[in-house]
Motif scaffolding. Structure first.
Motif, short mmCIF file in Angstrom:
data_model
loop_
_atom_site.label_atom_id
_atom_site.label_comp_id
_atom_site.label_asym_id
_atom_site.label_seq_id
_atom_site.Cartn_x
_atom_site.Cartn_y
_atom_site.Cartn_z
N LEU A 1 0.83 -1.20 0.00
CA LEU A 1 0.00 0.00 0.00
C LEU A 1 0.87 1.26 0.00
O LEU A 1 0.54 2.24 -0.67
CB LEU A 1 -0.95 0.00 1.20
CG LEU A 1 -2.13 -0.94 1.10
CD1 LEU A 1 -2.75 -1.19 2.47
CD2 LEU A 1 -3.18 -0.40 0.14
N PHE B 1 -3.26 -0.36 -6.93
CA PHE B 1 -3.77 -0.85 -5.66
C PHE B 1 -3.51 -2.35 -5.58
O PHE B 1 -3.71 -3.07 -6.56
CB PHE B 1 -5.28 -0.57 -5.56
CG PHE B 1 -5.83 -0.79 -4.19
CD1 PHE B 1 -5.65 0.15 -3.19
CD2 PHE B 1 -6.54 -1.94 -3.89
CE1 PHE B 1 -6.15 -0.05 -1.91
CE2 PHE B 1 -7.05 -2.16 -2.62
CZ PHE B 1 -6.85 -1.21 -1.62
N HIS C 1 -4.55 -5.61 -5.30
CA HIS C 1 -5.84 -6.31 -5.32
C HIS C 1 -5.85 -7.60 -4.53
O HIS C 1 -6.93 -8.12 -4.21
CB HIS C 1 -6.29 -6.54 -6.76
CG HIS C 1 -6.59 -5.27 -7.47
ND1 HIS C 1 -7.60 -4.42 -7.06
CD2 HIS C 1 -6.00 -4.67 -8.53
CE1 HIS C 1 -7.62 -3.36 -7.86
NE2 HIS C 1 -6.66 -3.48 -8.75
#
Length: 184
Positions: free
Chosen positions: A106, A112, A114
């Motif tokens: 992060l 992003f 997943h």
């Protein structure tokens, strides 16, 4: 009514009631001051109930809080260890190790991660299909995008909705999460 508890009730009810390994809630840092202290206090208060709280990311004005049941989440991640390995997670690592890796992913920014769907108790086949298809072509969209077993997903969605309704009702009536979880 406490804003933090209302957010937990709205976004984390299935985990609070033990129907799900983990939920994620995004919090506005300005509206929930002293979040780190609150998280520490909740960890002390709810550890005996099998719950844990950890900040995954403090990204600008938002903080991502993972509310989870360590025993359930560890079991889930062990079961899907081969899938996690595809995303660079060490096979056989501890829950804390996997959480540290997720925090690092992060913090990297960019795309992003997943694989967070595995942490949130989504079916591994749906997580992999989402990544492969870029989120397109799902059979059902609810708490996650479903590519596999629609009926099983629908049943889970109904369960999660019922958990949310139950916890929200209690909190709206002035029952604290501590009181609710002691009664459960």
């Amino acid at each position: 009514m406490d804003l933090f508890e209302m957010h937990l009730a709205r976004y984390c009810a299935p985990t609070l009631l033990g129907a799900k390994a983990a939920n994620l809630v995004s919090l506005d840092a300005q509206k929930v001051p002293a979040l780190q202290g609150t998280v520490e206090a909740y960890n002390r208060q709810f550890a005996a109930c099998g719950l844990a709280f950890t900040l995954l990311c403090e990204c600008g004005r938002r903080s991502l809080l993972l509310v989870y049941r360590p025993a359930l989440l560890a079991r889930r991640l062990r079961r899907d260890g081969d899938v996690l390995a595809r995303f660079g997670y060490a096979p056989g690592d501890t829950l804390d190790g996997h959480l540290a890796r997720l925090r690092a992913r992060l913090a990297q920014g960019g795309a992003f991660p997943h694989e967070i769907g595995l942490f949130l108790d989504y079916p591994a086949d749906d997580v992999l299909a989402f990544v492969e298809k870029g989120g397109a072509g799902c059979k059902l969209c609810g708490y996650w995008k479903v590519y596999g077993d629609v009926e099983a997903a629908r049943a889970r969605f109904v369960c999660y909705d019922a958990c949310r309704t139950c916890v929200l009702r209690a909190v709206e009536q002035g029952i604290t999460l501590a009181q609710l979880l002691q009664a459960a």
